[in-house]
Design a protein around this motif. Structure first.
Motif, PDB file in Angstrom:
ATOM      1  N   LEU A 170       0.823  -1.206   0.000  1.00  0.00           N
ATOM      2  CA  LEU A 170       0.000   0.000   0.000  1.00  0.00           C
ATOM      3  C   LEU A 170       0.859   1.258   0.000  1.00  0.00           C
ATOM      4  O   LEU A 170       0.521   2.257  -0.630  1.00  0.00           O
ATOM      5  N   GLN A 171       1.970   1.184   0.708  1.00  0.00           N
ATOM      6  CA  GLN A 171       2.869   2.340   0.801  1.00  0.00           C
ATOM      7  C   GLN A 171       4.228   1.857   1.278  1.00  0.00           C
ATOM      8  O   GLN A 171       4.324   1.015   2.164  1.00  0.00           O
ATOM      9  N   GLY A 172       5.293   2.382   0.677  1.00  0.00           N
ATOM     10  CA  GLY A 172       6.627   2.058   1.139  1.00  0.00           C
ATOM     11  C   GLY A 172       7.455   1.325   0.107  1.00  0.00           C
ATOM     12  O   GLY A 172       7.118   1.266  -1.075  1.00  0.00           O
ATOM     13  N   ASP A 173       8.549   0.744   0.570  1.00  0.00           N
ATOM     14  CA  ASP A 173       9.543   0.105  -0.283  1.00  0.00           C
ATOM     15  C   ASP A 173       9.134  -1.325  -0.610  1.00  0.00           C
ATOM     16  O   ASP A 173       8.754  -2.090   0.280  1.00  0.00           O
ATOM     17  N   GLU A 174       9.237  -1.679  -1.889  1.00  0.00           N
ATOM     18  CA  GLU A 174       8.860  -3.015  -2.335  1.00  0.00           C
ATOM     19  C   GLU A 174       9.675  -4.108  -1.664  1.00  0.00           C
ATOM     20  O   GLU A 174       9.237  -5.260  -1.550  1.00  0.00           O
ATOM     21  N   ARG A 175      10.882  -3.774  -1.194  1.00  0.00           N
ATOM     22  CA  ARG A 175      11.711  -4.780  -0.532  1.00  0.00           C
ATOM     23  C   ARG A 175      11.035  -5.330   0.716  1.00  0.00           C
ATOM     24  O   ARG A 175      11.251  -6.495   1.088  1.00  0.00           O
ATOM     25  N   ALA A 176      10.214  -4.506   1.369  1.00  0.00           N
ATOM     26  CA  ALA A 176       9.494  -4.982   2.558  1.00  0.00           C
ATOM     27  C   ALA A 176       8.518  -6.091   2.195  1.00  0.00           C
ATOM     28  O   ALA A 176       8.307  -7.034   2.975  1.00  0.00           O
TER      29      ALA A 176
END
Length: 208
Positions: A170-176
């Motif tokens: 939904l929000q943030g870095d794809e690595r997460a």
């Protein structure tokens, strides 16, 4: 337009409880069950799928939504594609509303060309158990989907079971998202990347 970024994982049915416990532990609360009924449209010659777009009408507890999805990528269970979605009054498509939000000329042209010949091709019906939480600084929605895909061909109903997990960024870095998928796979036995989405499975039923 938005870009949907999510990881899909095939879930062995006997591991659904383990996945449920994993997400409840991360979120600190039980999941919320949402029943979803979906109708997918195309022409008899499958003009939309040949144009690599999908058109869906979805009934949710809050009302009806129509969604147009354009061609995307899927690798290792990671799906990324453009989509446009609007609310509609009921169980009927509203092309003007889609045209107002779709900013992809080829997708819009294919939809307009097919509009007068569209009909229901297949349906999906499943219950989505949802959680939203923070993980490694990202906002993620996790879902367990369980139900079935159905298609009526020559008067016969064909079925394919749905048992999968979706992890949507939904929000943030794809690595997460990838880190969460790794932690989940270590906790739940038998998970496997799912590169085939529900629409593709419905089209496969139609083609058999």
């Amino acid at each position: 337009m938005s870009i949907e970024r999510e990881i899909k994982l095939a879930l062995p049915p006997d591991q659904a409880d383990a996945a449920d416990r994993f997400f409840a532990g991360l979120a600190g609360e039980p999941g919320r069950d949402v029943p979803l009924d979906n109708i997918y449209f195309d022409t008899a010659s499958l003009a939309l799928t040949h144009a690599k777009i999908a058109l869906r009408l979805r009934k949710t507890p809050d009302g009806w939504l129509q969604t147009l999805k354009a061609a995307g990528t899927a690798e290792g269970g990671m799906h990324s594609r453009h989509e446009w979605e609007t609310a509609v009054a009921g169980e009927a498509l509203e092309f003007d509303a889609l045209a107002a939000v779709c900013d992809d000329p080829p997708a819009l042209a294919a939809l307009r060309a097919a509009a007068t010949e569209l009909g229901e091709r297949f349906r999906t019906r499943f219950t989505r158990r949802l959680w939203r939480f923070e993980f490694d600084g990202a906002r993620i929605e996790a879902a367990i989907d369980r139900g079935e895909v159905t298609a009526t061909v020559d008067g016969q109903t064909r079925r394919d079971a749905i048992s999968e997990i979706e992890l949507e960024l939904l929000q943030g870095d794809e690595r997460a998202l990838h880190a969460l998928a790794g932690k989940l796979s270590a906790a739940v036995a038998g998970l496997a990347p799912e590169n085939v989405n529900k629409a593709q499975r419905g089209y496969r039923l139609c083609a058999k």
